[in-house]
Design a protein around this motif. Structure first.
Motif, PDB file in Angstrom:
ATOM      1  N   THR A 147      -5.034   2.346  -1.511  1.00  0.00           N
ATOM      2  CA  THR A 147      -4.985   1.208  -2.426  1.00  0.00           C
ATOM      3  C   THR A 147      -4.223   1.614  -3.686  1.00  0.00           C
ATOM      4  O   THR A 147      -4.226   2.786  -4.070  1.00  0.00           O
ATOM      5  CB  THR A 147      -6.395   0.728  -2.833  1.00  0.00           C
ATOM      6  N   PRO A 148      -3.562   0.662  -4.353  1.00  0.00           N
ATOM      7  CA  PRO A 148      -2.881   1.000  -5.609  1.00  0.00           C
ATOM      8  C   PRO A 148      -3.872   1.502  -6.655  1.00  0.00           C
ATOM      9  O   PRO A 148      -5.047   1.099  -6.653  1.00  0.00           O
ATOM     10  CB  PRO A 148      -2.268  -0.345  -6.044  1.00  0.00           C
ATOM     11  N   SER A 149      -3.404   2.374  -7.543  1.00  0.00           N
ATOM     12  CA  SER A 149      -4.276   2.948  -8.580  1.00  0.00           C
ATOM     13  C   SER A 149      -4.906   1.872  -9.451  1.00  0.00           C
ATOM     14  O   SER A 149      -6.049   2.003  -9.888  1.00  0.00           O
ATOM     15  CB  SER A 149      -3.477   3.918  -9.456  1.00  0.00           C
ATOM     16  N   VAL A 150      -4.137   0.792  -9.700  1.00  0.00           N
ATOM     17  CA  VAL A 150      -4.669  -0.275 -10.561  1.00  0.00           C
ATOM     18  C   VAL A 150      -5.778  -1.065  -9.881  1.00  0.00           C
ATOM     19  O   VAL A 150      -6.563  -1.749 -10.530  1.00  0.00           O
ATOM     20  CB  VAL A 150      -3.542  -1.251 -11.003  1.00  0.00           C
ATOM     21  N   VAL A 151      -5.863  -0.972  -8.534  1.00  0.00           N
ATOM     22  CA  VAL A 151      -6.908  -1.673  -7.790  1.00  0.00           C
ATOM     23  C   VAL A 151      -8.108  -0.764  -7.561  1.00  0.00           C
ATOM     24  O   VAL A 151      -9.250  -1.115  -7.825  1.00  0.00           O
ATOM     25  CB  VAL A 151      -6.355  -2.193  -6.430  1.00  0.00           C
ATOM     26  N   GLY A 152      -7.814   0.451  -7.064  1.00  0.00           N
ATOM     27  CA  GLY A 152      -8.887   1.419  -6.807  1.00  0.00           C
ATOM     28  C   GLY A 152      -9.732   1.028  -5.601  1.00  0.00           C
ATOM     29  O   GLY A 152      -9.484   0.029  -4.944  1.00  0.00           O
ATOM     30  N   LEU A 202      -0.939   5.671 -13.123  1.00  0.00           N
ATOM     31  CA  LEU A 202      -1.991   4.658 -12.963  1.00  0.00           C
ATOM     32  C   LEU A 202      -1.418   3.245 -12.882  1.00  0.00           C
ATOM     33  O   LEU A 202      -2.051   2.337 -12.360  1.00  0.00           O
ATOM     34  CB  LEU A 202      -2.991   4.746 -14.122  1.00  0.00           C
ATOM     35  N   LEU A 203      -0.201   3.055 -13.420  1.00  0.00           N
ATOM     36  CA  LEU A 203       0.424   1.730 -13.407  1.00  0.00           C
ATOM     37  C   LEU A 203       1.162   1.448 -12.103  1.00  0.00           C
ATOM     38  O   LEU A 203       1.667   0.343 -11.902  1.00  0.00           O
ATOM     39  CB  LEU A 203       1.415   1.604 -14.579  1.00  0.00           C
ATOM     40  N   SER A 204       1.222   2.438 -11.214  1.00  0.00           N
ATOM     41  CA  SER A 204       1.986   2.273  -9.974  1.00  0.00           C
ATOM     42  C   SER A 204       1.379   1.177  -9.089  1.00  0.00           C
ATOM     43  O   SER A 204       0.172   1.157  -8.863  1.00  0.00           O
ATOM     44  CB  SER A 204       2.020   3.593  -9.203  1.00  0.00           C
ATOM     45  N   PRO A 205       2.222   0.282  -8.543  1.00  0.00           N
ATOM     46  CA  PRO A 205       1.712  -0.781  -7.668  1.00  0.00           C
ATOM     47  C   PRO A 205       1.574  -0.345  -6.210  1.00  0.00           C
ATOM     48  O   PRO A 205       1.083  -1.105  -5.381  1.00  0.00           O
ATOM     49  CB  PRO A 205       2.793  -1.868  -7.794  1.00  0.00           C
ATOM     50  N   THR A 206       2.014   0.877  -5.886  1.00  0.00           N
ATOM     51  CA  THR A 206       1.996   1.324  -4.492  1.00  0.00           C
ATOM     52  C   THR A 206       0.685   2.034  -4.151  1.00  0.00           C
ATOM     53  O   THR A 206       0.013   2.573  -5.036  1.00  0.00           O
ATOM     54  CB  THR A 206       3.165   2.288  -4.219  1.00  0.00           C
ATOM     55  N   PRO A 207       0.283   2.058  -2.877  1.00  0.00           N
ATOM     56  CA  PRO A 207      -0.960   2.742  -2.480  1.00  0.00           C
ATOM     57  C   PRO A 207      -0.931   4.226  -2.842  1.00  0.00           C
ATOM     58  O   PRO A 207      -0.009   4.949  -2.452  1.00  0.00           O
ATOM     59  CB  PRO A 207      -0.982   2.564  -0.951  1.00  0.00           C
ATOM     60  N   GLY A 208      -1.956   4.649  -3.605  1.00  0.00           N
ATOM     61  CA  GLY A 208      -2.043   6.055  -3.989  1.00  0.00           C
ATOM     62  C   GLY A 208      -0.844   6.548  -4.776  1.00  0.00           C
ATOM     63  O   GLY A 208      -0.536   7.744  -4.763  1.00  0.00           O
ATOM     64  N   SER A 209      -0.142   5.642  -5.463  1.00  0.00           N
ATOM     65  CA  SER A 209       1.090   5.966  -6.221  1.00  0.00           C
ATOM     66  C   SER A 209       2.176   6.553  -5.335  1.00  0.00           C
ATOM     67  O   SER A 209       3.031   7.317  -5.799  1.00  0.00           O
ATOM     68  CB  SER A 209       0.783   6.934  -7.373  1.00  0.00           C
ATOM     69  N   SER A 210       2.166   6.208  -4.030  1.00  0.00           N
ATOM     70  CA  SER A 210       3.197   6.698  -3.105  1.00  0.00           C
ATOM     71  C   SER A 210       4.577   6.307  -3.596  1.00  0.00           C
ATOM     72  O   SER A 210       4.819   5.179  -3.983  1.00  0.00           O
ATOM     73  CB  SER A 210       2.979   6.112  -1.707  1.00  0.00           C
ATOM     74  N   GLY A 211       5.476   7.263  -3.553  1.00  0.00           N
ATOM     75  CA  GLY A 211       6.837   7.020  -4.016  1.00  0.00           C
ATOM     76  C   GLY A 211       6.970   7.234  -5.508  1.00  0.00           C
ATOM     77  O   GLY A 211       7.858   7.953  -5.959  1.00  0.00           O
TER      78      GLY A 211
END
Length: 370
Positions: free
Chosen positions: A107-112, A301-310
Protein backbone atom coordinates in the motif's frame (compact mmCIF):
# COMPACT_ATOMS: atom_id res chain seq x y z
CA UNK A 1 -32.35 7.53 34.50
CA UNK A 2 -31.41 6.76 30.85
CA UNK A 3 -28.28 4.74 30.11
CA UNK A 4 -25.74 6.55 27.94
CA UNK A 5 -25.77 5.47 24.33
CA UNK A 6 -23.29 2.66 23.72
CA UNK A 7 -20.44 3.67 21.44
CA UNK A 8 -19.87 1.23 18.59
CA UNK A 9 -17.59 1.26 15.57
CA UNK A 10 -17.55 -0.76 12.39
CA UNK A 11 -14.95 -3.49 12.15
CA UNK A 12 -12.71 -3.33 9.05
CA UNK A 13 -14.55 -4.62 5.99
CA UNK A 14 -13.26 -8.17 5.49
CA UNK A 15 -13.63 -7.94 1.72
CA UNK A 16 -11.62 -4.72 1.61
CA UNK A 17 -8.95 -6.16 3.92
CA UNK A 18 -8.47 -9.18 1.68
CA UNK A 19 -8.05 -6.87 -1.30
CA UNK A 20 -4.86 -5.75 0.46
CA UNK A 21 -3.96 -9.10 2.06
CA UNK A 22 -3.70 -10.68 -1.36
CA UNK A 23 -0.63 -12.47 -2.70
CA UNK A 24 -1.36 -11.04 -6.15
CA UNK A 25 -0.72 -7.58 -4.70
CA UNK A 26 3.04 -8.19 -4.74
CA UNK A 27 3.21 -7.90 -8.52
CA UNK A 28 2.49 -4.16 -8.68
CA UNK A 29 5.27 -2.96 -6.32
CA UNK A 30 7.68 -5.58 -7.66
CA UNK A 31 7.07 -4.50 -11.28
CA UNK A 32 7.36 -0.79 -10.41
CA UNK A 33 10.46 -1.32 -8.27
CA UNK A 34 12.15 -3.67 -10.71
CA UNK A 35 11.31 -1.41 -13.64
CA UNK A 36 12.98 1.57 -11.98
CA UNK A 37 15.82 -0.63 -10.66
CA UNK A 38 16.56 -2.08 -14.11
CA UNK A 39 16.49 1.39 -15.67
CA UNK A 40 18.92 2.78 -13.10
CA UNK A 41 21.10 -0.32 -13.25
CA UNK A 42 21.43 -0.16 -17.04
CA UNK A 43 21.62 3.63 -17.36
CA UNK A 44 23.45 4.70 -14.19
CA UNK A 45 25.59 1.71 -13.15
CA UNK A 46 28.97 0.84 -14.62
CA UNK A 47 28.66 -2.92 -14.09
CA UNK A 48 32.41 -3.78 -14.22
CA UNK A 49 33.20 -1.02 -11.68
CA UNK A 50 30.34 -2.15 -9.43
CA UNK A 51 31.47 -5.80 -9.56
CA UNK A 52 35.00 -4.68 -8.73
CA UNK A 53 33.71 -2.60 -5.79
CA UNK A 54 31.56 -5.53 -4.64
CA UNK A 55 34.60 -7.82 -4.71
CA UNK A 56 36.59 -5.34 -2.60
CA UNK A 57 33.73 -4.59 -0.20
CA UNK A 58 33.88 -5.41 3.51
CA UNK A 59 31.45 -8.29 3.98
CA UNK A 60 31.38 -7.84 7.73
CA UNK A 61 29.32 -4.71 7.12
CA UNK A 62 26.79 -6.74 5.11
CA UNK A 63 26.48 -9.00 8.14
CA UNK A 64 26.03 -5.86 10.27
CA UNK A 65 23.20 -4.73 7.95
CA UNK A 66 21.49 -8.10 8.37
CA UNK A 67 21.86 -7.90 12.17
CA UNK A 68 20.31 -4.41 12.18
CA UNK A 69 17.40 -5.70 10.09
CA UNK A 70 16.78 -8.61 12.47
CA UNK A 71 17.14 -6.30 15.50
CA UNK A 72 14.53 -3.98 14.06
CA UNK A 73 12.08 -6.86 13.45
CA UNK A 74 12.75 -8.27 16.93
CA UNK A 75 11.98 -4.81 18.33
CA UNK A 76 8.66 -4.66 16.49
CA UNK A 77 7.71 -8.16 17.68
CA UNK A 78 8.63 -7.41 21.29
CA UNK A 79 6.84 -4.05 21.21
CA UNK A 80 3.47 -5.43 20.04
CA UNK A 81 3.68 -8.22 22.63
CA UNK A 82 4.62 -5.77 25.39
CA UNK A 83 1.82 -3.35 24.48
CA UNK A 84 -0.67 -6.24 24.61
CA UNK A 85 0.59 -7.08 28.12
CA UNK A 86 1.73 -10.49 26.82
CA UNK A 87 -1.81 -11.36 25.74
CA UNK A 88 -0.30 -12.10 22.33
CA UNK A 89 2.00 -15.12 22.12
CA UNK A 90 5.43 -14.85 20.50
CA UNK A 91 4.14 -16.83 17.51
CA UNK A 92 1.15 -14.50 17.10
CA UNK A 93 3.42 -11.45 17.41
CA UNK A 94 5.73 -12.75 14.66
CA UNK A 95 2.80 -13.39 12.30
CA UNK A 96 1.33 -9.96 13.08
CA UNK A 97 4.51 -8.04 12.33
CA UNK A 98 5.37 -9.93 9.14
CA UNK A 99 1.85 -9.56 7.75
CA UNK A 100 1.69 -5.92 8.87
CA UNK A 101 4.94 -5.27 7.00
CA UNK A 102 3.49 -7.07 3.98
CA UNK A 103 0.38 -4.86 4.09
CA UNK A 104 2.55 -1.73 4.36
CA UNK A 105 4.69 -2.93 1.43
CA UNK A 106 1.69 -3.30 -0.91
CA UNK A 107 0.00 0.00 0.00
CA UNK A 108 1.20 3.59 -0.52
CA UNK A 109 2.90 5.17 2.51
CA UNK A 110 0.18 7.82 2.70
CA UNK A 111 -2.45 5.06 3.03
CA UNK A 112 -0.62 2.56 5.25
CA UNK A 113 -2.01 -0.75 6.48
CA UNK A 114 -4.01 0.40 9.53
CA UNK A 115 -7.29 -1.41 8.73
CA UNK A 116 -5.35 -4.56 7.85
CA UNK A 117 -3.35 -4.39 11.09
CA UNK A 118 -6.57 -4.08 13.15
CA UNK A 119 -8.00 -7.09 11.30
CA UNK A 120 -4.84 -9.19 11.89
CA UNK A 121 -4.74 -8.39 15.62
CA UNK A 122 -8.44 -9.15 15.93
CA UNK A 123 -8.02 -12.51 14.17
CA UNK A 124 -5.16 -13.32 16.55
CA UNK A 125 -7.64 -13.25 19.42
CA UNK A 126 -7.66 -9.63 20.62
CA UNK A 127 -10.94 -7.78 20.99
CA UNK A 128 -11.83 -5.20 18.34
CA UNK A 129 -11.29 -2.38 20.86
CA UNK A 130 -7.83 -3.61 21.86
CA UNK A 131 -6.87 -4.18 18.22
CA UNK A 132 -7.75 -0.59 17.37
CA UNK A 133 -6.05 0.79 20.47
CA UNK A 134 -2.76 -1.01 19.90
CA UNK A 135 -2.61 -0.09 16.19
CA UNK A 136 -3.32 3.57 17.01
CA UNK A 137 -0.73 3.51 19.80
CA UNK A 138 2.00 2.12 17.52
CA UNK A 139 1.10 4.66 14.80
CA UNK A 140 1.44 7.46 17.34
CA UNK A 141 4.77 6.11 18.60
CA UNK A 142 6.23 5.82 15.08
CA UNK A 143 5.13 9.35 14.22
CA UNK A 144 6.62 10.59 17.49
CA UNK A 145 10.02 9.27 16.37
CA UNK A 146 9.89 11.38 13.21
CA UNK A 147 8.64 14.44 15.05
CA UNK A 148 11.56 14.24 17.51
CA UNK A 149 14.38 13.13 15.21
CA UNK A 150 13.62 15.24 12.12
CA UNK A 151 14.48 18.54 13.88
CA UNK A 152 17.58 16.80 15.29
CA UNK A 153 18.64 15.96 11.73
CA UNK A 154 18.27 19.63 10.75
CA UNK A 155 20.14 20.67 13.90
CA UNK A 156 23.02 18.31 13.07
CA UNK A 157 23.23 19.70 9.53
CA UNK A 158 23.29 23.29 10.77
CA UNK A 159 25.78 22.58 13.58
CA UNK A 160 28.32 20.85 11.34
CA UNK A 161 27.74 22.87 8.19
CA UNK A 162 26.38 19.75 6.49
CA UNK A 163 23.58 19.77 3.92
CA UNK A 164 20.87 17.35 5.03
CA UNK A 165 19.17 18.24 1.74
CA UNK A 166 21.77 17.29 -0.86
CA UNK A 167 23.04 19.49 -3.66
CA UNK A 168 21.48 18.54 -7.00
CA UNK A 169 22.91 19.12 -10.44
CA UNK A 170 20.90 21.69 -12.36
CA UNK A 171 19.87 19.54 -15.35
CA UNK A 172 16.58 20.77 -16.80
CA UNK A 173 15.72 22.96 -13.83
CA UNK A 174 17.41 25.61 -11.80
CA UNK A 175 19.43 24.01 -8.97
CA UNK A 176 17.86 26.31 -6.38
CA UNK A 177 14.35 25.30 -7.47
CA UNK A 178 15.26 21.59 -7.34
CA UNK A 179 16.81 21.90 -3.91
CA UNK A 180 13.91 23.93 -2.54
CA UNK A 181 11.51 21.36 -4.02
CA UNK A 182 13.20 18.58 -2.07
CA UNK A 183 13.27 20.68 1.08
CA UNK A 184 9.65 21.71 0.48
CA UNK A 185 8.57 18.06 0.18
CA UNK A 186 10.30 17.37 3.48
CA UNK A 187 8.57 20.24 5.30
CA UNK A 188 5.15 19.42 3.82
CA UNK A 189 5.52 15.78 4.86
CA UNK A 190 6.82 16.74 8.31
CA UNK A 191 3.98 19.23 8.80
CA UNK A 192 1.38 16.62 7.85
CA UNK A 193 3.00 14.15 10.28
CA UNK A 194 2.82 16.72 13.11
CA UNK A 195 -0.84 17.50 12.36
CA UNK A 196 -1.71 13.80 12.14
CA UNK A 197 0.08 13.01 15.41
CA UNK A 198 -1.49 16.02 17.16
CA UNK A 199 -4.97 14.77 16.24
CA UNK A 200 -4.01 11.33 17.56
CA UNK A 201 -2.71 12.72 20.85
CA UNK A 202 -5.83 14.84 21.33
CA UNK A 203 -8.21 12.02 20.40
CA UNK A 204 -6.42 9.10 22.03
CA UNK A 205 -5.01 10.68 25.19
CA UNK A 206 -6.85 13.95 25.91
CA UNK A 207 -10.43 14.25 24.67
CA UNK A 208 -11.74 11.46 22.41
CA UNK A 209 -15.33 12.75 22.50
CA UNK A 210 -14.11 16.22 21.59
CA UNK A 211 -12.18 14.64 18.70
CA UNK A 212 -15.37 12.99 17.43
CA UNK A 213 -17.32 16.26 17.82
CA UNK A 214 -14.66 18.06 15.76
CA UNK A 215 -14.82 15.47 12.95
CA UNK A 216 -18.63 15.63 12.87
CA UNK A 217 -18.55 19.45 12.76
CA UNK A 218 -16.01 19.47 9.91
CA UNK A 219 -18.06 16.98 7.90
CA UNK A 220 -21.19 19.09 8.45
CA UNK A 221 -19.84 21.42 5.76
CA UNK A 222 -21.79 20.80 2.56
CA UNK A 223 -18.74 19.84 0.47
CA UNK A 224 -17.61 17.31 3.08
CA UNK A 225 -20.99 15.88 4.04
CA UNK A 226 -20.41 12.63 2.16
CA UNK A 227 -17.58 11.84 4.61
CA UNK A 228 -19.86 12.25 7.64
CA UNK A 229 -20.57 8.55 8.19
CA UNK A 230 -16.86 7.73 8.03
CA UNK A 231 -16.10 10.60 10.43
CA UNK A 232 -18.63 9.31 12.97
CA UNK A 233 -17.12 5.81 12.76
CA UNK A 234 -13.58 7.20 13.13
CA UNK A 235 -14.69 9.21 16.17
CA UNK A 236 -16.25 6.10 17.71
CA UNK A 237 -13.07 4.12 17.03
CA UNK A 238 -11.05 6.78 18.84
CA UNK A 239 -13.38 6.72 21.88
CA UNK A 240 -13.18 2.91 22.10
CA UNK A 241 -9.38 2.91 21.67
CA UNK A 242 -8.92 5.68 24.24
CA UNK A 243 -11.04 3.78 26.75
CA UNK A 244 -8.95 0.64 26.16
CA UNK A 245 -5.66 2.50 26.72
CA UNK A 246 -6.89 4.43 29.76
CA UNK A 247 -5.35 1.95 32.18
CA UNK A 248 -1.93 1.98 30.51
CA UNK A 249 0.61 3.31 32.96
CA UNK A 250 3.24 5.92 32.15
CA UNK A 251 5.94 3.25 32.45
CA UNK A 252 4.42 1.34 29.52
CA UNK A 253 4.49 4.46 27.35
CA UNK A 254 8.10 5.25 28.31
CA UNK A 255 9.21 1.68 27.52
CA UNK A 256 7.28 1.77 24.23
CA UNK A 257 8.84 5.13 23.25
CA UNK A 258 12.40 3.94 23.87
CA UNK A 259 11.68 0.67 22.08
CA UNK A 260 10.31 2.64 19.11
CA UNK A 261 13.49 4.72 19.00
CA UNK A 262 15.53 1.49 19.05
CA UNK A 263 13.45 0.03 16.17
CA UNK A 264 13.88 3.03 13.89
CA UNK A 265 17.53 3.61 14.76
CA UNK A 266 18.27 -0.05 13.91
CA UNK A 267 16.34 0.37 10.65
CA UNK A 268 18.41 3.38 9.66
CA UNK A 269 21.74 1.96 10.82
CA UNK A 270 21.21 -0.86 8.34
CA UNK A 271 21.90 1.62 5.53
CA UNK A 272 24.93 2.96 7.40
CA UNK A 273 26.25 -0.61 7.36
CA UNK A 274 25.57 -1.07 3.64
CA UNK A 275 27.35 2.16 2.70
CA UNK A 276 30.25 1.27 5.03
CA UNK A 277 30.69 -2.00 3.12
CA UNK A 278 31.74 0.06 0.08
CA UNK A 279 33.07 3.27 1.65
CA UNK A 280 34.82 3.53 5.05
CA UNK A 281 32.93 6.12 7.11
CA UNK A 282 34.23 8.25 9.95
CA UNK A 283 32.04 8.62 13.05
CA UNK A 284 30.81 12.03 11.89
CA UNK A 285 29.95 10.58 8.45
CA UNK A 286 27.79 7.94 10.13
CA UNK A 287 25.90 10.78 11.80
CA UNK A 288 25.43 12.57 8.47
CA UNK A 289 24.26 9.39 6.68
CA UNK A 290 21.77 8.78 9.48
CA UNK A 291 20.50 12.39 9.44
CA UNK A 292 20.07 12.41 5.69
CA UNK A 293 18.11 9.15 5.82
CA UNK A 294 15.53 10.75 8.13
CA UNK A 295 15.04 13.53 5.58
CA UNK A 296 14.80 11.01 2.74
CA UNK A 297 12.27 8.89 4.64
CA UNK A 298 10.02 11.86 5.34
CA UNK A 299 10.08 12.74 1.61
CA UNK A 300 9.25 9.10 0.73
CA UNK A 301 6.11 9.28 2.91
CA UNK A 302 4.52 11.39 0.14
CA UNK A 303 5.04 8.67 -2.47
CA UNK A 304 1.79 7.49 -4.13
CA UNK A 305 3.26 4.09 -5.07
CA UNK A 306 3.00 0.88 -2.96
CA UNK A 307 5.81 0.83 -0.40
CA UNK A 308 7.37 3.87 -2.17
CA UNK A 309 8.34 1.55 -5.06
CA UNK A 310 10.24 3.45 -7.70
CA UNK A 311 10.38 6.61 -5.58
CA UNK A 312 12.86 5.12 -3.10
CA UNK A 313 15.15 3.83 -5.86
CA UNK A 314 14.92 7.16 -7.69
CA UNK A 315 15.79 9.43 -4.75
CA UNK A 316 18.49 7.24 -3.16
CA UNK A 317 21.41 8.62 -5.16
CA UNK A 318 20.22 12.21 -4.68
CA UNK A 319 21.00 11.72 -0.99
CA UNK A 320 24.00 9.37 -1.05
CA UNK A 321 26.04 9.88 -4.21
CA UNK A 322 28.48 11.90 -2.06
CA UNK A 323 29.35 8.71 -0.16
CA UNK A 324 29.24 6.26 -3.06
CA UNK A 325 30.83 6.50 -6.50
CA UNK A 326 28.33 7.66 -9.10
CA UNK A 327 29.22 4.59 -11.22
CA UNK A 328 27.55 2.22 -8.74
CA UNK A 329 25.49 4.36 -6.34
CA UNK A 330 22.21 3.17 -7.91
CA UNK A 331 23.28 -0.46 -7.48
CA UNK A 332 23.75 0.09 -3.72
CA UNK A 333 20.29 1.69 -3.64
CA UNK A 334 18.88 -1.50 -5.16
CA UNK A 335 20.77 -3.58 -2.58
CA UNK A 336 19.27 -1.39 0.15
CA UNK A 337 15.76 -2.15 -1.12
CA UNK A 338 16.61 -5.86 -1.38
CA UNK A 339 17.48 -5.81 2.31
CA UNK A 340 14.59 -3.92 3.86
CA UNK A 341 11.67 -3.99 1.39
CA UNK A 342 11.39 -6.92 -1.01
CA UNK A 343 11.84 -9.68 1.63
CA UNK A 344 8.61 -8.59 3.35
CA UNK A 345 6.69 -8.86 0.08
CA UNK A 346 7.75 -12.44 -0.50
CA UNK A 347 7.71 -13.59 3.15
CA UNK A 348 4.24 -12.09 3.57
CA UNK A 349 3.00 -13.83 0.42
CA UNK A 350 4.42 -17.15 1.66
CA UNK A 351 3.04 -17.06 5.22
CA UNK A 352 -0.36 -15.51 4.42
CA UNK A 353 -2.08 -18.78 3.37
CA UNK A 354 -0.61 -20.58 6.39
CA UNK A 355 -1.77 -17.80 8.73
CA UNK A 356 -5.31 -17.91 7.33
CA UNK A 357 -5.51 -21.68 7.91
CA UNK A 358 -4.19 -21.16 11.46
CA UNK A 359 -6.59 -18.38 12.52
CA UNK A 360 -9.61 -20.05 10.90
CA UNK A 361 -8.78 -23.26 12.76
CA UNK A 362 -8.48 -21.31 16.04
CA UNK A 363 -11.86 -19.65 15.40
CA UNK A 364 -13.55 -22.99 14.79
CA UNK A 365 -12.02 -24.43 17.96
CA UNK A 366 -13.21 -21.41 20.00
CA UNK A 367 -16.71 -21.70 18.55
CA UNK A 368 -16.85 -25.39 19.52
CA UNK A 369 -15.76 -24.54 23.10
CA UNK A 370 -18.43 -21.87 23.43
Amino acid sequence: MNNPKKITAKAPNEKEVFKTLNTNKIYIPVLIGLGVAIYFFLEKVDIPIFLEALGKSNWYWFLGALIMLLARDAGYIYRIRMISDDELSWKSSIYIILLWEFASAVTPSVVGGTAVAIFILNREGLSFGKSMAYVMMTALLDNFFFIVFSPLAIFVSNSFDFMVFPAISAGMFNEFVQKQGLKGAFYVSYGLTVIYASFFVYGLLINPRGFKWLLVKITSIKLLRRFREGAINTGNEMIIAAKTLRGSGISLWIKAIFLTFFIWIARYLMLNCLISAFTPLEAIDHLFVFARQIAMWIVMLLSPTPGSSGTAEAVFCLFYVEYLRSEFCAAVGILWRLFYYYPYLFVGALILPRWLIRVNKNRRNNEKKS
